[in-house]
Every structure is written in C-alpha cells, then in structure tokens.
Design an enzyme around this catalytic site. Structure first.
Site, PDB file in Angstrom:
ATOM      1  N   GLU A 192       0.833  -1.211   0.000  1.00 52.78           N
ATOM      2  CA  GLU A 192       0.000   0.000   0.000  1.00 52.78           C
ATOM      3  C   GLU A 192       0.868   1.261   0.000  1.00 52.78           C
ATOM      4  OE1 GLU A 192      -3.064   0.480  -0.571  1.00 52.78           O
ATOM      5  OE2 GLU A 192      -3.746  -1.596  -0.524  1.00 52.78           O
ATOM      6  N   TYR A 235      -6.713   6.558   4.093  1.00 53.92           N
ATOM      7  CA  TYR A 235      -6.929   5.486   3.131  1.00 53.92           C
ATOM      8  C   TYR A 235      -6.122   4.239   3.511  1.00 53.92           C
ATOM      9  CZ  TYR A 235      -6.053   2.404  -0.665  1.00 53.92           C
ATOM     10  OH  TYR A 235      -5.902   1.257  -1.382  1.00 53.92           O
ATOM     11  N   ASP A 256      -9.812   5.448  -2.228  1.00 52.35           N
ATOM     12  CA  ASP A 256      -8.714   6.018  -3.026  1.00 52.35           C
ATOM     13  C   ASP A 256      -9.278   6.528  -4.349  1.00 52.35           C
ATOM     14  OD1 ASP A 256      -9.202   3.804  -4.566  1.00 52.35           O
ATOM     15  OD2 ASP A 256      -7.127   3.093  -4.592  1.00 52.35           O
TER      16      ASP A 256
END
Ligand code: SF4
Length: 346
Positions: A37, A120, A138
């Site tokens: 991520e 996020y 996102d």
C-alpha cells in the site's frame, strides 16, 4: 437488499476476474499489505510489482526493515519519487518494532497513529490484512462509486460521501474483498477515460452510464495553477575533482536526501550577489553554465541555474561530504539532482 445485490454482483465478478498481484493472498500478511500500500501511493501497479519484490527480498519482514539504515531504504526507493514516503516507511517499521512488539495494530485507529499511514492506508490495511469492516477510499474507488451513483459532489470535497456509500455497500466481513474489487474495477474496467461499461458487473445499476457520459464523473474542483520557483545550485569541486554533496533536512521536501547545495527556491530569481552570498564557500569564483535544469514537483515547477566552482581546500562543510562524480550512484540522489549531474560537462 438492493445494496446487498449490488455488492454481490461486484464480489462475484471479483471472484472470477481479480488481478493476480504478488501481495495478494488468501492469508494476507500485514507487513506485505502495508508495504504494497505504501509503494502504491502515487505509483502504478506495473512500476510497483518488481520494486515490491526487491524490497521483500532485501527486507522480508518488519524486523529486517526496522534494522536497515535510512540511507539503504532511500537508496532502494530511488526512482519512486515522493521520498517522504520512504522516510515514513522506515520510521513506521521502527515504530511497529519499538512500540508494538513487531506486530502492526489491527484497527484503523491504531494504524493511523503510525508514520506515513493516512486515512486510506489505515482503512485498507485494516480491511485487507485484518478483516475489519472499514471503508478505504482512493482515486479508483472515488471514480467507481461517483459513477455508480452519478454523484454531483466535487472531489476531493465529496470524498466523505463516497466513504459513507462504501460503508453502506460493503457486506460485513467482506470489506477487504470489496475494496480490492473496486480497485480492480477502477484499474481495468471503470478507467478514467473510455470505461468498458459493457464488461462491467454494475452496468445495469450505474447511473453515470445511464446519463451517457461516465467520464464526466467524478466531478472535480477547478485546479490551481502550479507556480514556478527559481534557484541556483552549486557544483563545487575540490582539488581532487570531488564534488560537494550535503544532506537535506529530515523534514520537508526531499527530506533526508542528498543534494548539491543550492540557494532557497523562490518565486523570483535572485541577483548574482545575493546568490553568491549563499554559496557554500563564498570565496570561490563561480561560473554559470548555460541553460537551466527544469523539474516539476507536485506543487510547483522548479528552474535551477547551475554554477560551477573549484576550491583548493576540501575542509568539511556543514552536513556534507566530498564525493567523486563516478561514485554519485551510491548516494540517494533525487531526480532533480540527477538532472543537475546530467548538465555538468564531466
Ligand atoms: S458501468 Fe461503466 S461507468 Fe459505471 S461503474 Fe461500470 S465501468 Fe464504471
């Protein structure tokens, strides 16, 4: 019930069509989910795949990454941009090891306290790695949801409404799959331009498609013009042909990266006397190279003149080192400084 049916359509599609990605697994490892991520922030999946593998080979778990030097991490990060992410990656690993016994917190609230983990990323890790019912949002998810509902909210201000909508849609216990399904849909089908609606599991529900021009969504607020800043960078060599490099402050733009000393980057070019006053050794005779180095950061364009000078002394200047140009590759130089090297007649 309608929500449930809509969610299941997408999850069925995801079960058939999901992308095979190296960080995906039926038994997700929080370290790998987190690493992927962070790497994926501002970077494409195609770029991240080989870099993720390299990071993982070098630092297979959070303990290994926490024990690495910041320089090694910055060096491995080269070419991925936004170097604050690399510094945060390292700081986060150290905090997980130092404060959490080497285990990532398993909730959104716990994750968000870690360096480099924003709304996020916290929600994505909590959902994907720990099965929590969170709603990561996102760019892909904003696009898909704002089209599904033909939302008129301007983004990014309307992001909260998207988050609420994702929470309504995601079935309990499936938030991770649901988020990844929307990411895959946004990446391959509901693309920014020319979405492939005929292949979309949501085509019969999608309001944007019914209005004939899905590319109008998400609605965006007008963009501000990026300003231009100017500065002068000093290529200072000593009697052995070594060039002076210094480390930037840890905080701020390109934090912790190495650079050739420069003036401040301001909205107007300073006069030569003011520039010379900011040179690392004021007594050196400086020669301005023709042309400029141009680089664009997220918030501004930068135009740098390059001044070269030579000094007979190689005393250590503040926070700096002397490096032979052929050894510059072993230092974590940001792209803008590599552009400087490219204009030096070596
Ligand atoms: S139908 Fe088209 S616009 Fe709507 S979600 Fe699917 S791909 Fe996107």
């Amino acid at each position: 019930m309608a929500e449930q049916a809509t969610a299941l359509q997408l999850l069925d599609w995801y079960g058939r069509e999901r992308r095979t990605l190296p960080w995906r697994s039926d038994n997700p490892d929080p370290y790998r989910v987190w690493l992927s991520e962070v790497l994926l922030q501002q970077t494409t999946v195609a770029t991240v795949k080989p870099r993720y593998q390299k990071f993982l080979e070098r630092w297979p778990d959070v303990l290994a990454l926490a024990a690495a030097s910041l320089d090694d991490v910055l060096h491995e990060w080269q070419g991925l941009g936004y170097y604050a992410r690399a510094r945060n990656l390292h700081a986060c690993a150290q905090k997980v090891v130092g404060d959490h016994g080497g285990r990532f917190p398993d909730t959104e609230d716990g994750l968000i306290t870690l360096p480099g983990i924003g709304d996020y990323t916290a929600a994505a890790i909590a959902a994907i790695a720990f099965g929590q019912d969170t709603a990561p949002v996102d760019g892909n998810i904003i696009r898909v949801i704002s089209r599904l509902d033909a939302m008129d909210d301007k983004m990014p201000a309307g992001k909260q409404r998207v988050k609420v909508r994702v929470s309504e849609l995601a079935p309990p216990g499936r938030a991770g799959d649901f988020a990844q399904a929307m990411m895959d849909l946004g990446a391959g089908i509901c693309t920014p331009k020319n979405p492939k609606c005929d292949r979309c599991p949501w085509v019969s529900e999608c309001r944007a498609t019914k209005q004939d021009d899905p590319a109008l969504f998400p609605r965006k607020a007008a963009k501000k013009e990026r300003p231009t800043r100017y500065g002068v960078v000093f290529w200072l060599t000593d009697g052995d042909g070594r060039v002076h490099l210094r480390r930037r402050a840890e905080k701020g733009l390109l934090g912790g990266m190495m650079e050739f000393p420069s003036t401040d980057w301001l909205e107007a070019q300073e006069d030569d006397a003011t520039v010379a006053g900011q040179a690392p050794l004021p007594t050196t005779v400086w020669h301005a190279l023709d042309g400029e180095v141009a680089h664009t950061f997220t918030h501004f364009h930068l135009r740098l003149q390059v001044w070269t000078g030579q000094t007979g002394e190689s005393r250590n200047l503040d926070n700096g080192v002397w490096v032979h140009p052929s050894d510059l590759g072993s230092h974590a130089l940001p792209t803008v400084m590599k552009k400087v090297v490219a204009v030096i007649p070596l």
